[in-house]
Design a protein around this motif. Sequence first.
Motif, short mmCIF file in Angstrom:
data_model
loop_
_atom_site.label_atom_id
_atom_site.label_comp_id
_atom_site.label_asym_id
_atom_site.label_seq_id
_atom_site.Cartn_x
_atom_site.Cartn_y
_atom_site.Cartn_z
N UNK A 322 40.43 44.29 30.38
CA UNK A 322 41.32 43.17 30.07
C UNK A 322 41.33 42.14 31.19
N UNK A 323 41.39 42.60 32.45
CA UNK A 323 41.43 41.63 33.54
C UNK A 323 40.10 40.90 33.69
N UNK A 324 38.99 41.62 33.57
CA UNK A 324 37.69 40.96 33.68
C UNK A 324 37.50 39.92 32.59
N UNK A 325 37.94 40.24 31.38
CA UNK A 325 37.83 39.28 30.27
C UNK A 325 38.74 38.07 30.50
N UNK A 326 39.95 38.32 30.97
CA UNK A 326 40.87 37.21 31.24
C UNK A 326 40.33 36.31 32.34
N UNK A 327 39.78 36.92 33.39
CA UNK A 327 39.18 36.14 34.47
C UNK A 327 38.10 35.20 33.94
N UNK A 328 37.18 35.74 33.14
CA UNK A 328 36.09 34.92 32.62
C UNK A 328 36.62 33.75 31.79
N UNK A 329 37.56 34.04 30.92
CA UNK A 329 38.11 32.98 30.07
C UNK A 329 38.84 31.92 30.89
N UNK A 330 39.67 32.34 31.84
CA UNK A 330 40.46 31.39 32.62
C UNK A 330 39.57 30.49 33.47
N UNK A 331 38.59 31.08 34.15
CA UNK A 331 37.70 30.29 35.01
C UNK A 331 36.93 29.27 34.17
N UNK A 332 36.45 29.69 33.01
CA UNK A 332 35.74 28.75 32.14
C UNK A 332 36.67 27.66 31.62
N UNK A 333 37.90 28.00 31.28
CA UNK A 333 38.86 27.00 30.80
C UNK A 333 39.14 25.95 31.86
N UNK A 334 39.05 26.34 33.13
CA UNK A 334 39.29 25.39 34.22
C UNK A 334 38.02 24.64 34.62
N UNK A 335 36.95 24.82 33.88
CA UNK A 335 35.72 24.08 34.12
C UNK A 335 34.88 24.60 35.25
N UNK A 336 35.09 25.87 35.64
CA UNK A 336 34.32 26.48 36.72
C UNK A 336 33.43 27.58 36.14
N UNK A 337 32.59 28.13 37.01
CA UNK A 337 31.62 29.15 36.61
C UNK A 337 32.12 30.52 37.01
N UNK A 338 32.37 31.45 36.05
CA UNK A 338 32.75 32.81 36.41
C UNK A 338 31.55 33.55 36.99
N UNK A 339 31.57 33.72 38.31
CA UNK A 339 30.36 34.14 39.01
C UNK A 339 29.97 35.58 38.83
N UNK A 340 30.93 36.48 38.54
CA UNK A 340 30.51 37.86 38.36
C UNK A 340 31.59 38.87 38.62
N UNK A 341 31.17 40.06 39.04
CA UNK A 341 32.05 41.22 39.13
C UNK A 341 31.96 41.91 40.49
N UNK A 342 33.10 42.42 40.93
CA UNK A 342 33.21 43.26 42.12
C UNK A 342 33.84 44.57 41.66
N UNK A 343 33.08 45.66 41.70
CA UNK A 343 33.52 46.93 41.13
C UNK A 343 33.40 48.07 42.14
N UNK A 344 34.27 49.05 41.99
CA UNK A 344 34.10 50.32 42.69
C UNK A 344 33.51 51.31 41.69
N UNK A 345 32.26 51.68 41.93
CA UNK A 345 31.50 52.50 41.00
C UNK A 345 30.81 53.62 41.77
N UNK A 346 30.91 54.83 41.26
CA UNK A 346 30.21 55.97 41.85
C UNK A 346 28.80 56.06 41.29
N UNK A 347 27.93 56.73 42.01
CA UNK A 347 26.56 56.93 41.54
C UNK A 347 26.45 58.19 40.70
N UNK A 348 27.54 58.92 40.54
CA UNK A 348 27.51 60.15 39.76
C UNK A 348 28.64 60.16 38.75
N UNK A 349 28.66 61.17 37.91
CA UNK A 349 29.57 61.24 36.78
C UNK A 349 30.94 61.75 37.22
N UNK A 350 31.67 60.94 37.98
CA UNK A 350 32.99 61.33 38.46
C UNK A 350 34.03 61.14 37.35
N UNK A 351 35.19 61.74 37.57
CA UNK A 351 36.31 61.59 36.63
C UNK A 351 37.53 61.09 37.40
#
Length: 389
Positions: A322-351
């Motif tokens: 929800x936040x990533x989608x809202x970010x993209x929409x808001x930045x585009x609505x303001x006439x700017x470029x939504x540059x991408x994502x900053x994530x905390x991701x593991x390299x293995x199948x954590x829970x």
Amino acid sequence: MQPTMRRTGSGLDPLPAAEQPNWRHHPDYERTQRWLATAEPLVTAGELAEVKAALATVAEGSARMLQAGDCAESFGDASLSRTAAKVTVLNELGDLFGKKLSQPVVRFGRMAGQYAKPRSNAFETVNGVEVPVFRGHLINSAEPDPASRQHDPRRMLWAYHASAEVLGALRTHWEPESHSGPWTSHEALVLDYERPLVRSGSGGDFLGSTHFPWIGERTRQLDHAHVHLLASVTNPIGCKVGPGTDPETALRLCELLDPDREPGRLTLIVRMGGAIERALPPVVRAVRQAGYPVVWLSDPMHGNTVRAETGQKTRYLSDIIDEAAAFTRIVEEQGAHPGGLHLEVAAEDVTECVGGPVAGERQLGARYRSLCDPRLNPEQAFELIDTVY
């Protein structure tokens, strides 16, 4: 909070700095500072120029940025095989991201230096015993006993060597003539580690610890040492902006960190949680109208951390989406470029986060391995990108 010291032409000038270790009286403190001051930089000025040029294409709207990796790195992961596993996940996520958006993706790992963490509390209680909180392997051990949790400046040397090992392994994955990386990044939190690694280059002073340092939400005070340190170096840099960031503060940060309005210099990393609809539009509008060519990056994780019934920290994939989608929409609505994502991701199948293959909080204990905050597993990260973009 421990004050830090900034070198000026007239000597040492004190500036306040939040979240600093308590180790100045350790007998090995001065020795570690001298060693770091003469060590080879981990990155080169030439590499930094490449990174800044790549990020300029993101700022200009013709590329995207993906920054992903561990919340807190482990010294035990400083190996060819573990680095290869992390690079594989990062590149697969980047490939999907680029395919969905039909744009090249500049990739950054939270690696080769992400060994220190800001924390909300100085102490925690483990098995009925109060111990200093774990602040990352650069500062203390994760083992929950009072001796292991003492702040030890010798760990800065271990962090340097571990970073060198990871970066050496990472360089084997670079492709000739490619500016997409993966490059290194970490939060420039511990100033006793970062400041001695500033080096002089033909274009000015640069921070030799990483390609892309960022300032966290807890350390972006305008008159504090973290902002002044990163303002003084030529690296491309990032700065977290949370729900309390008003337009005036955002503009002042831009003025300090990117006074020349240089594309690729400054990335604003947005982490606002449920406040994003209210807080982000005026910030984007003000920065855009002032002419700062920043990269807008969404960190949809740090504003969505909750405490599960089991007591573990977790994040819900639905909130992150929800936040990533809202970010993209808001930045585009303001006439700017939504540059991408900053994530905390593991390299293995954590829970560690709920959603996708982790059906509920009761499954968190199966493979909860993070040293600090909960990470997405690869399947959850793929679902995030596939859903939002």
